[in-house]
Design a protein around this motif. Sequence first.
Motif, PDB file in Angstrom:
ATOM      1  N   SER A  52     -21.940   1.173  -2.560  1.00  0.00           N
ATOM      2  CA  SER A  52     -23.074   0.371  -3.007  1.00  0.00           C
ATOM      3  C   SER A  52     -24.025   1.147  -3.910  1.00  0.00           C
ATOM      4  N   THR A  53     -23.891   2.458  -3.954  1.00  0.00           N
ATOM      5  CA  THR A  53     -24.732   3.281  -4.828  1.00  0.00           C
ATOM      6  C   THR A  53     -24.038   3.612  -6.145  1.00  0.00           C
ATOM      7  N   TYR A  71     -29.150  -2.649  -5.363  1.00  0.00           N
ATOM      8  CA  TYR A  71     -30.040  -3.353  -4.442  1.00  0.00           C
ATOM      9  C   TYR A  71     -31.232  -3.939  -5.189  1.00  0.00           C
ATOM     10  N   ALA A 279     -23.177  -3.566  -2.272  1.00  0.00           N
ATOM     11  CA  ALA A 279     -24.603  -3.627  -1.937  1.00  0.00           C
ATOM     12  C   ALA A 279     -24.939  -4.931  -1.218  1.00  0.00           C
TER      13      ALA A 279
END
Length: 306
Positions: A52-53, A71, A279
Motif C-alpha cells: 500500500s506504500t 491513502y 491501500a
Amino acid sequence: MPGEEVAGRRRRWQISPRTRREWWVFVLFALPNLALITTFTYVPLFTNVYYSTLNLTIGSATAVSVGLQNYTTFFTSPNGLAVWRTTAIFTVATVGGSIVIGLLVSLVLNQNLRGRTVARAAVFSPYVLSGVGVGLVWLFIFDPVFGVLGHLLRSVGLTSPEWFLDPDLSLAMVIIVYVWKNLGYCAVVYLAGLQSLPRDVMEAAALDGAGAFSRFTRIALPLLSPSTFFLLITCILNSLQAFDLLRIMTPLGNGTNTLIFEAYLQSFGAYQRAGYSAAIAVVLFAVLLIMTLVQLRFVEKRVHYA
C-alpha cells in the motif's frame, strides 16, 4: 541456612518431567496451526500493508515507494468519497433490512402453523446458496427486456426501470438481493432466541393484562438483545465483505463500488493499480477492526444476558 534457601528456590523453579512433556505436546500440536496462520494470514496482511506504500501496477517489474500517498488520494479524491458513501448506504440498508425483516419472519415461523418446518427451510435456503448462482438468477429477474419483473410491469402498463444503467437503481437492486439472501440467517438466529424465552415470564405478563405488542416490545425484545448483538456484529462484517453478488450483478461497479469491490476493480479492473488497491484493503481491515471493537466495547453494555 543460606544453602537450604537456595535449594528451596531451585526446587520451586524446577520444571517437572511431566510438565515438560505436556509443554512439548502442546508445541507439537500448536506449531503447525501457528505456522499456517502466520503463512496465510499475518504474512499476507503485512505484505499488503507494504504494497500500500508503493506505486505498483500489476505486471510491472518495478515499483516506486510513495509513502502514504495512496491513502491520501483515497481519502481526498471524489471517487474515494463516493466509495465511502456507497459502502455506508449498502451496509446500513442490508444490515438493517436483514435484521428487521428477519425478526418479523421469525415471529411468523415461531407460530404453531401447519407446514412451518418446510417454511423454515425455504426461508433459510437462500443463505446457503452460492452467491454467484443467486446473482445470475436475479439478473434474469431484473433484466428490463427479458426479465420476469419487466414482464410483470409491462403487463400492467408500466415500463421496467433501467436497473443496470442508473447507479442509484443498481445499488438498490443489489441491496434487495442481498437482503433476500441473508434474511433467512437472521430469522433462524431470532427463531432460536424466541424459542428460548422463558414461558413463565410471558404467561405471567399475559395474565397481568399485557397485550401481544407490549409483551414483545417490553419483554421479548430486551431478552433477544444477545441475538441482536450477535447479528449486528456478524451482519456488519459480512456486508462490508460482500463481493460475489456485486461482482456478478454489476461487473463494472456503476454505483455499487463498496470498499472491497473498489479494491478489486482498482487492482484487477482497467486500472490495475495494485498499490492503491492494497491501500483500500488496509482501510477496509481497519474499518472492520474498529467496528468490531466499538461494538464489543459499547454496544455489549446494552445486552441483557439471562
